[in-house]
Write a protein that holds these residues in place. Sequence first.
Motif, PDB file in Angstrom:
ATOM      1  N   PRO A  65       0.795  -1.232   0.000  1.00  0.00           N
ATOM      2  CA  PRO A  65       0.000   0.000   0.000  1.00  0.00           C
ATOM      3  C   PRO A  65       0.825   1.278   0.000  1.00  0.00           C
ATOM      4  O   PRO A  65       0.488   2.228  -0.715  1.00  0.00           O
ATOM      5  N   LEU A  66       1.913   1.324   0.768  1.00  0.00           N
ATOM      6  CA  LEU A  66       2.719   2.550   0.789  1.00  0.00           C
ATOM      7  C   LEU A  66       3.414   2.760  -0.552  1.00  0.00           C
ATOM      8  O   LEU A  66       3.399   3.872  -1.104  1.00  0.00           O
ATOM      9  N   MET A  67       4.024   1.708  -1.081  1.00  0.00           N
ATOM     10  CA  MET A  67       4.689   1.846  -2.375  1.00  0.00           C
ATOM     11  C   MET A  67       3.693   2.250  -3.460  1.00  0.00           C
ATOM     12  O   MET A  67       3.991   3.081  -4.329  1.00  0.00           O
ATOM     13  N   LEU A  68       2.505   1.686  -3.392  1.00  0.00           N
ATOM     14  CA  LEU A  68       1.483   2.010  -4.386  1.00  0.00           C
ATOM     15  C   LEU A  68       1.090   3.488  -4.290  1.00  0.00           C
ATOM     16  O   LEU A  68       0.952   4.170  -5.314  1.00  0.00           O
ATOM     17  N   VAL A  89      22.401  -3.201   0.826  1.00  0.00           N
ATOM     18  CA  VAL A  89      23.016  -4.163  -0.095  1.00  0.00           C
ATOM     19  C   VAL A  89      22.635  -3.831  -1.533  1.00  0.00           C
ATOM     20  O   VAL A  89      23.474  -3.880  -2.446  1.00  0.00           O
ATOM     21  N   GLN A  90      21.376  -3.481  -1.746  1.00  0.00           N
ATOM     22  CA  GLN A  90      20.928  -3.139  -3.100  1.00  0.00           C
ATOM     23  C   GLN A  90      21.630  -1.884  -3.611  1.00  0.00           C
ATOM     24  O   GLN A  90      22.064  -1.819  -4.768  1.00  0.00           O
ATOM     25  N   ILE A  91      21.753  -0.881  -2.762  1.00  0.00           N
ATOM     26  CA  ILE A  91      22.438   0.360  -3.166  1.00  0.00           C
ATOM     27  C   ILE A  91      23.911   0.089  -3.443  1.00  0.00           C
ATOM     28  O   ILE A  91      24.486   0.572  -4.427  1.00  0.00           O
ATOM     29  N   LYS A  92      24.542  -0.716  -2.591  1.00  0.00           N
ATOM     30  CA  LYS A  92      25.965  -1.030  -2.783  1.00  0.00           C
ATOM     31  C   LYS A  92      26.177  -1.809  -4.071  1.00  0.00           C
ATOM     32  O   LYS A  92      27.186  -1.627  -4.778  1.00  0.00           O
ATOM     33  N   ASP A  93      25.229  -2.661  -4.399  1.00  0.00           N
ATOM     34  CA  ASP A  93      25.348  -3.438  -5.630  1.00  0.00           C
ATOM     35  C   ASP A  93      25.296  -2.538  -6.858  1.00  0.00           C
ATOM     36  O   ASP A  93      25.942  -2.820  -7.879  1.00  0.00           O
ATOM     37  N   ARG A  94      24.544  -1.434  -6.778  1.00  0.00           N
ATOM     38  CA  ARG A  94      24.426  -0.516  -7.912  1.00  0.00           C
ATOM     39  C   ARG A  94      25.622   0.420  -8.033  1.00  0.00           C
ATOM     40  O   ARG A  94      25.893   0.956  -9.100  1.00  0.00           O
ATOM     41  N   THR A  95      26.325   0.638  -6.928  1.00  0.00           N
ATOM     42  CA  THR A  95      27.420   1.625  -6.941  1.00  0.00           C
ATOM     43  C   THR A  95      28.801   0.989  -6.922  1.00  0.00           C
ATOM     44  O   THR A  95      29.800   1.696  -7.057  1.00  0.00           O
ATOM     45  N   LEU A 145       7.197   5.816 -13.879  1.00  0.00           N
ATOM     46  CA  LEU A 145       7.124   4.908 -12.746  1.00  0.00           C
ATOM     47  C   LEU A 145       8.497   4.297 -12.478  1.00  0.00           C
ATOM     48  O   LEU A 145       9.216   3.924 -13.415  1.00  0.00           O
ATOM     49  N   PRO A 146       8.890   4.178 -11.209  1.00  0.00           N
ATOM     50  CA  PRO A 146      10.152   3.504 -10.857  1.00  0.00           C
ATOM     51  C   PRO A 146      10.007   2.000 -11.027  1.00  0.00           C
ATOM     52  O   PRO A 146       8.894   1.472 -11.147  1.00  0.00           O
ATOM     53  N   ARG A 147      11.138   1.295 -11.000  1.00  0.00           N
ATOM     54  CA  ARG A 147      11.113  -0.149 -11.235  1.00  0.00           C
ATOM     55  C   ARG A 147      11.407  -0.966  -9.981  1.00  0.00           C
ATOM     56  O   ARG A 147      11.222  -2.177  -9.983  1.00  0.00           O
ATOM     57  N   ASN A 148      11.895  -0.347  -8.909  1.00  0.00           N
ATOM     58  CA  ASN A 148      12.164  -1.078  -7.673  1.00  0.00           C
ATOM     59  C   ASN A 148      12.095  -0.109  -6.497  1.00  0.00           C
ATOM     60  O   ASN A 148      11.925   1.095  -6.674  1.00  0.00           O
ATOM     61  N   ARG A 149      12.241  -0.625  -5.291  1.00  0.00           N
ATOM     62  CA  ARG A 149      12.033   0.200  -4.103  1.00  0.00           C
ATOM     63  C   ARG A 149      13.028   1.358  -3.995  1.00  0.00           C
ATOM     64  O   ARG A 149      12.607   2.491  -3.717  1.00  0.00           O
ATOM     65  N   PRO A 150      14.324   1.128  -4.125  1.00  0.00           N
ATOM     66  CA  PRO A 150      15.222   2.279  -4.042  1.00  0.00           C
ATOM     67  C   PRO A 150      14.877   3.363  -5.052  1.00  0.00           C
ATOM     68  O   PRO A 150      14.988   4.558  -4.753  1.00  0.00           O
ATOM     69  N   GLU A 151      14.471   2.973  -6.247  1.00  0.00           N
ATOM     70  CA  GLU A 151      14.088   3.986  -7.230  1.00  0.00           C
ATOM     71  C   GLU A 151      12.859   4.762  -6.778  1.00  0.00           C
ATOM     72  O   GLU A 151      12.732   5.959  -7.052  1.00  0.00           O
ATOM     73  N   VAL A 152      11.925   4.093  -6.094  1.00  0.00           N
ATOM     74  CA  VAL A 152      10.760   4.812  -5.566  1.00  0.00           C
ATOM     75  C   VAL A 152      11.226   5.906  -4.621  1.00  0.00           C
ATOM     76  O   VAL A 152      10.827   7.074  -4.732  1.00  0.00           O
ATOM     77  N   ALA A 184      18.864   6.080   5.760  1.00  0.00           N
ATOM     78  CA  ALA A 184      19.873   5.469   6.620  1.00  0.00           C
ATOM     79  C   ALA A 184      20.650   4.401   5.855  1.00  0.00           C
ATOM     80  O   ALA A 184      21.880   4.271   6.001  1.00  0.00           O
ATOM     81  N   ALA A 185      19.959   3.633   5.020  1.00  0.00           N
ATOM     82  CA  ALA A 185      20.642   2.620   4.206  1.00  0.00           C
ATOM     83  C   ALA A 185      21.588   3.268   3.215  1.00  0.00           C
ATOM     84  O   ALA A 185      22.709   2.777   2.989  1.00  0.00           O
ATOM     85  N   ALA A 186      21.157   4.375   2.613  1.00  0.00           N
ATOM     86  CA  ALA A 186      22.034   5.077   1.672  1.00  0.00           C
ATOM     87  C   ALA A 186      23.281   5.586   2.378  1.00  0.00           C
ATOM     88  O   ALA A 186      24.395   5.522   1.829  1.00  0.00           O
TER      89      ALA A 186
END
Length: 968
Positions: A442-445, A616-622, A458-465, A581-583
């Motif tokens: 619901p929140l992402m939507l 982990v997702q952010i680190k994987d992209r950078t 529209l973004p494709r995943n949570r970090p992009e949101v 905080a994750a970023a």
Amino acid sequence: MLAEVAAGVIVEAVVSTARWLRRETAGGEDAEVALLRWFDTYALEPSRGAGPTLPDGVPSDAVRDFFRHDDSQALLHELMASRLTDAPEAVITKLREAYTSCAHAALDPVFAQAGIDAPEVAAGTLAEDFFDHCDVEIAGFVGQLSAADSTLLDRIRQEAFSARVVAVLGAIERHTRALSLRDSTCLAAEQAFVSTYRRQAAFAHRSLEPPDFERRRRVPIGDLYVSPGITALLENRAAQDDGPSLDLTDLQHALDRTVLLGDPGCGKSTACQVLLHRQASDPGARVPFLVVLREFALADQGRRSVVDHIEYRLETYYQCPAPPGAVDRLLLSGRAVVVFDGLDELVDTTRRREMTEIVELFCAQYPLAPVLVTSRAVGYDEARLDDRLFECFQLGPFDTEQSREYVEKWFAQEEVTQEDARRSASSFLSESSGLPDLCANPLMLALMCILYRGTSSLPRNRPEVYEQCASLLFRKWDVRRRIHVELSMARLVEPALRHLAFWLLTRRGDAAAVAERELVDHVMEFLDERGFEDRTEARAAAQQFVGFCRGRAWVFSDVGTDAQGESLYTFTHRTFLEYFAAAQLASTSDTPEVLARRLAPRVTRQEWDVVGQLAVQIKDRTTDTGAARVFTALLSDRRRRSVVGRGNLLAFLARCLTCVDPPPRTVRRLARATVEHLMLGDPVTECSAPLAALLRSSWDCRDVVTDEISHAIDEAVGSGDPIRRRAALLLAGYAGYAFQGAYSSPAHAHWEEFSRQMIARHAAEFLAIAPDHTGLMDVCLGNGLTDLGDCFQRCELDFGSLWQGWQMGIFGPGAWYPYASRCVFVLLLGTEGCRPLFETTVRDCTAAGAWLVRNPEPPWTDRADDVSAFLITIGESLAVREGQRLPQLTPEGYLGAAVMLLASLEASREPSVDRIVPELGPLTELAGYVRARYGDNGTHLPDLPVPGPFHHVLRAWARREVNFVRRA
């Protein structure tokens, strides 16, 4: 008339006591189960007297309302607990005095207005007569229990195994003292307070605040709210398929000692808001009180009790202070319900456990008051509430129709015309069709709806949101509104937010809000190290930043003031704090290996689950192969960790597979590690959580995971280690049952097919070990490797166990619904693709009938599980089935099927007769027998196609002359 009222309130006390015992005896010993069955089958005998008489001229409605009031009912619950435990007569005297005191406060004015002479004396006499009448009835109830089996009553009195009954006894002194101090004036003040508070609470919680970067919006609940599906998490049941889906109304009716679990952003707090509004708006409902656990736990609020905190909020937020002692009396009498929201928001596990203990102690202090606690599912086990007292429910994701309904409601609030709203919603739904995971939250939507409105993308995943939300808010929104804001620290806005988020996440205590002065000081220190040589300039820039944030809802904004009137700032939804905080965590960890070292101690304690996955997702992209390096570092972690800690770490990595795509070699290593971890458990349920997480999360890399698990099973089955072999067979047989609440997913279908292949490959091994493990015997029966006839003969299976849940042995302490009730399900529906198979079911009914012919004297089982919920599922399925495969039953087969059905009905406190009887299909002739047993004594009992001697037995069952389940 009053005798009927007394019967009603006594039955309510019996039902409540049975509910408490049922919760606490789940999976209990035979004596406890026998006691529970006695309560379930208790029927109030005709009154031992006519009951008290109402004086002429007194309005009966007012008197009836008092006797049915929560205060009156609570005292009778306490009387029931006192008589069950053989409490001293002094306790009964106190209850009688408190009951009379309540009657004076409520009925003296009624009697006076009716012109009764000496109204105080008349009201007191009536109350004493009613109480004594109820006491006689309750004493008769306890006498029946003693006559049925005195050892059961001794068990209650000597061991007091029901914590709830003990808590009720412990609260009697406080409750009677509180009621004795309340006169009619006090009662009037309390009633006025409740009325005022209901209006205030209904107003305060009347609307939802959907995320919006442009303005603060309040939308009436009915115009936006969509209830996700809610599933009861039965710790002693392993459902074959999705259980009955509930909605928020069902949960509201089920509230007692209740936990509502859910994923981040799934709507737990929103559900609380809706529940509070409904309870406050209904004059007949309990008075709702909200305790936000994050606020309650704030160190700067001192050590208030829960009641002190409620009273503080009543005065400062709702603006209606409670009369002295009113909240305490409402709770003691069960007239109030308390919602504890956000157990998971206490980041530190120790604080969470402390709060769990506070909630449990509160429940012991106020045993009649229902309680709801919300928490994220991940991390709940680290500070779990007592399963003997609390029932867990899972708030599920939106399904496709629920997502559509929400989107249509959302755009209906945005567009000027209905046509524009329909067009926008249709366009959004079309473009988001490839993002089912995001749309299910619901929140992402809601955030995606905002982004679509603002950027038409529209973004494709949570970090992009989160990134697009931040970009829209801090870089594009003011431009869109033609507002120009000069910030001397413009390039540092997002780094400052990351820094603040991590500071708020990790600082001592659980305060998610920070006072403006402290915020300015902290931002100044951050800026002083980055681009500002002069601290005065840094402070000015920090003040400018705070002004920039003010009013920018739904990321970081002002949210009110503290006791000194200073503005408070926070991330207005926890998931934004977690993203930033994750970023920060990812950007300040120089390498993936450093990130892994910083995450390890947290995830082993089930902390930072969302933060860790996002990092982990952010680190994987950078960073090149960032996720693979984090996985490798954590899998190679050689520090001494407990089995539980290692399991938490593996489960975290498994959940990360939903957002990153490490190379096959790394995935294979993780799969092997989770299987090896499973083998450490004896029983394996203790170590199965990581594997369950892997099966649920590995859809995108399922081929690699499937191949590795298949090899691991083959190796373990072929080993000489009996523990490893049993664990491997359990995994092979039950891989599809790690999906509680998600049985319609493609992943579930995949692992179900995997199990079928593994069972066929290792059929001989399954049959060899089945006699020693009922969970594996169930696999053999369910997949047609054997039948009941073979199990009775070769495995020496106890016939009575067909009505008892067999432990699955993996993925939690769950047990199957009893095999007999599952056979009934398959037989009546003619269902394929279930356990057991249709053909096996027909053979099993015949084998059961043959056993009965050899053992014709009932009862046939000493203990049978309550399968009320499963019978409801059967009834609902029968009502919507299309077509039916009718079995060819021999006389022995019909007999076996009949006894399986009738004993299952007999064992259930709610046998769902009206749902099942019209749809009995191959057992149609039994309809009259069931109706006769459950109320319609004049029903014709046709001859049944069963062996001759059993005509009499089945007719005797219908007339309640015999039971198939032994009575305690």
